[in-house]
Design a protein around this motif. Structure first.
Motif, PDB file in Angstrom:
ATOM      1  N   ALA A   1      48.011  19.073  34.166  1.00 25.78           N
ATOM      2  CA  ALA A   1      49.385  18.485  34.454  1.00 25.78           C
ATOM      3  C   ALA A   1      50.360  19.803  33.938  1.00 25.78           C
ATOM      4  O   ALA A   1      50.060  20.299  33.390  1.00 25.78           O
ATOM      5  CB  ALA A   1      49.637  17.167  34.065  1.00 25.78           C
TER       6      ALA A   1
ATOM      7  N   LEU B   1      55.808  16.274  31.303  1.00 27.22           N
ATOM      8  CA  LEU B   1      55.718  15.212  30.723  1.00 27.22           C
ATOM      9  C   LEU B   1      57.075  14.383  31.171  1.00 27.22           C
ATOM     10  O   LEU B   1      58.063  15.315  31.039  1.00 27.22           O
ATOM     11  CB  LEU B   1      55.599  15.144  29.061  1.00 27.22           C
ATOM     12  CG  LEU B   1      54.413  15.289  28.562  1.00 27.22           C
ATOM     13  CD1 LEU B   1      54.577  15.379  27.097  1.00 27.22           C
ATOM     14  CD2 LEU B   1      53.229  14.479  29.000  1.00 27.22           C
TER      15      LEU B   1
ATOM     16  N   GLU C   1      50.754  25.404  30.464  1.00 30.96           N
ATOM     17  CA  GLU C   1      49.491  25.238  30.610  1.00 30.96           C
ATOM     18  C   GLU C   1      48.865  26.898  30.440  1.00 30.96           C
ATOM     19  O   GLU C   1      47.546  27.187  30.022  1.00 30.96           O
ATOM     20  CB  GLU C   1      48.684  24.362  31.490  1.00 30.96           C
ATOM     21  CG  GLU C   1      48.948  24.854  32.986  1.00 30.96           C
ATOM     22  CD  GLU C   1      50.298  24.204  33.323  1.00 30.96           C
ATOM     23  OE1 GLU C   1      50.601  24.593  34.602  1.00 30.96           O
ATOM     24  OE2 GLU C   1      50.989  23.618  32.932  1.00 30.96           O
TER      25      GLU C   1
ATOM     26  N   GLU D   1      46.474  20.506  27.236  1.00 29.08           N
ATOM     27  CA  GLU D   1      45.224  19.486  27.583  1.00 29.08           C
ATOM     28  C   GLU D   1      45.452  18.271  26.588  1.00 29.08           C
ATOM     29  O   GLU D   1      45.064  17.086  26.914  1.00 29.08           O
ATOM     30  CB  GLU D   1      43.926  20.207  27.552  1.00 29.08           C
ATOM     31  CG  GLU D   1      42.998  19.046  28.041  1.00 29.08           C
ATOM     32  CD  GLU D   1      41.587  19.861  28.199  1.00 29.08           C
ATOM     33  OE1 GLU D   1      40.745  19.391  28.644  1.00 29.08           O
ATOM     34  OE2 GLU D   1      41.238  20.965  27.571  1.00 29.08           O
TER      35      GLU D   1
ATOM     36  N   THR E   1      48.594  16.080  27.340  1.00 26.18           N
ATOM     37  CA  THR E   1      48.499  15.427  28.572  1.00 26.18           C
ATOM     38  C   THR E   1      47.367  14.282  28.493  1.00 26.18           C
ATOM     39  O   THR E   1      47.260  13.066  29.039  1.00 26.18           O
ATOM     40  CB  THR E   1      47.966  16.215  29.572  1.00 26.18           C
ATOM     41  OG1 THR E   1      46.921  17.043  29.545  1.00 26.18           O
ATOM     42  CG2 THR E   1      49.251  17.085  29.958  1.00 26.18           C
ATOM     43  N   THR E   2      46.315  14.519  27.795  1.00 20.11           N
ATOM     44  CA  THR E   2      45.150  13.326  27.432  1.00 20.11           C
ATOM     45  C   THR E   2      45.680  12.414  26.656  1.00 20.11           C
ATOM     46  O   THR E   2      45.548  11.295  26.923  1.00 20.11           O
ATOM     47  CB  THR E   2      44.046  14.146  26.685  1.00 20.11           C
ATOM     48  OG1 THR E   2      43.283  15.411  27.407  1.00 20.11           O
ATOM     49  CG2 THR E   2      43.061  13.090  26.389  1.00 20.11           C
TER      50      THR E   2
ATOM     51  N   GLU F   1      48.242  10.395  28.864  1.00 18.89           N
ATOM     52  CA  GLU F   1      47.495   9.859  29.841  1.00 18.89           C
ATOM     53  C   GLU F   1      46.669   8.395  29.450  1.00 18.89           C
ATOM     54  O   GLU F   1      46.656   7.499  29.921  1.00 18.89           O
ATOM     55  CB  GLU F   1      46.414  10.522  30.505  1.00 18.89           C
ATOM     56  CG  GLU F   1      47.090  11.484  31.673  1.00 18.89           C
ATOM     57  CD  GLU F   1      45.946  12.407  32.269  1.00 18.89           C
ATOM     58  OE1 GLU F   1      44.868  12.704  31.593  1.00 18.89           O
ATOM     59  OE2 GLU F   1      46.427  13.034  33.242  1.00 18.89           O
TER      60      GLU F   1
ATOM     61  N   VAL G   1      52.384  11.546  32.369  1.00 21.94           N
ATOM     62  CA  VAL G   1      52.181  12.887  32.581  1.00 21.94           C
ATOM     63  C   VAL G   1      52.666  13.078  33.983  1.00 21.94           C
ATOM     64  O   VAL G   1      52.519  12.214  34.966  1.00 21.94           O
ATOM     65  CB  VAL G   1      50.765  13.203  32.531  1.00 21.94           C
ATOM     66  CG1 VAL G   1      50.394  14.517  33.150  1.00 21.94           C
ATOM     67  CG2 VAL G   1      50.202  12.986  31.392  1.00 21.94           C
TER      68      VAL G   1
END
Length: 182
Positions: free
Chosen positions: A19, A22, A40, A48, A51-52, A55, A180
Motif C-alpha cells: 500500500a 496511511l 515502499e 510492509e 501496513t500489516t 491492516e 491503509v
C-alpha cells in the motif's frame, strides 16, 4: 498478448503490492485526520510492517507516548501503548513480529518526515514510529525514513506535549483508527 499475460502472472505470483499510505483518525484531545505517504521504494520491509499492523487494527487506540516540543511525536507501541490499558510501560514494547534490519537512506529528517523508532541497535525497529515537528539533521542516516505527512500536519502540531527530556506524556492523545490507503 502472451507477453502481457506473462507479466500479469509474474505480478500475481509476487504477491500483493504494498500500500502507499496511511490515514490516521486522531482521538483523545485532538481531532482530525493525518495522511501519510509511505515510501515502499525506500524502506520496503518497514512499510510492509506498518501496513500489516495497520491492516490488523493493531495501531487503533495507540497513544502518542513520547512527544518533545520542537522535535517529534512518537507512537506505535502496540504492546504497551493501547489507551485502554496500563500505560506505565508505553514506549518499551513492540509487536510480536521480529525486529527489522535498518533500511537507512539519504532522505533527510525534515518537518513531517515519518521515521521508525528503535533502540540503540540499528536493527531493532519493530512497530513504533515518529513524526517530525522540525528538521533534525542529526537523525539523517541513523534512522529509517518510512514516509511523510502529506495532509494533517496541523493536527500533529496539536498533539499533547510531554514533560522533561524524555517527553513522556501524562495524558496522551491517540490514533483512534489507522487505515491503509492505496
Amino acid at each position: 498478448m502472451r507477453k502481457l499475460l506473462l507479466v500479469a502472472a509474474a505480478t500475481l505470483a509476487a504477491g500483493p503490492a504494498l500500500a502507499t499510505g496511511l490515514e490516521i483518525e486522531m482521538g483523545g484531545g485532538v481531532s482530525g485526520t493525518v495522511v501519510i505517504d509511505l515510501f515502499e521504494d525506500v524502506a520496503p520491509q518497514h512499510v510492509e510492517r506498518i501496513t500489516t499492523l495497520a491492516e490488523e487494527g493493531a495501531y487503533d487506540g495507540v497513544v502518542f507516548h513520547r512527544v518533545i516540543d520542537g522535535f517529534m511525536a512518537q507512537t506505535g507501541d502496540v504492546e504497551f501503548g493501547v489507551a485502554e490499558g496500563d500505560l506505565s510501560q508505553a514506549g518499551t514494547g513492540g509487536s510480536d513480529l521480529p525486529d527489522l534490519p535498518a533500511e537507512f537512506s539519504e532522505l533527510p529528517f525534515d518537518r513531517g518526515t515519518v521515521g521508525m523508532a528503535r533502540a540503540s541497535d540499528p536493527d531493532s525497529a519493530n512497530s513504533q514510529f515518529f513524526i517530525m515537528f522540525a528538521p533534525a539533521p542529526h537523525l539523517d542516516g541513523q534512522y529509517t525514513v518510512v514516509g511523510e505527512v502529506t495532509s494533517g500536519m496541523d493536527v500533529i502540531d496539536t498533539v499533547a506535549r510531554g514533560d522533561g527530556p524524555s517527553g513522556a506524556v501524562a495524558e496522551p492523545d491517540l490514533m483512534e483508527r489507522v487505515t491503509v490507503t492505496e
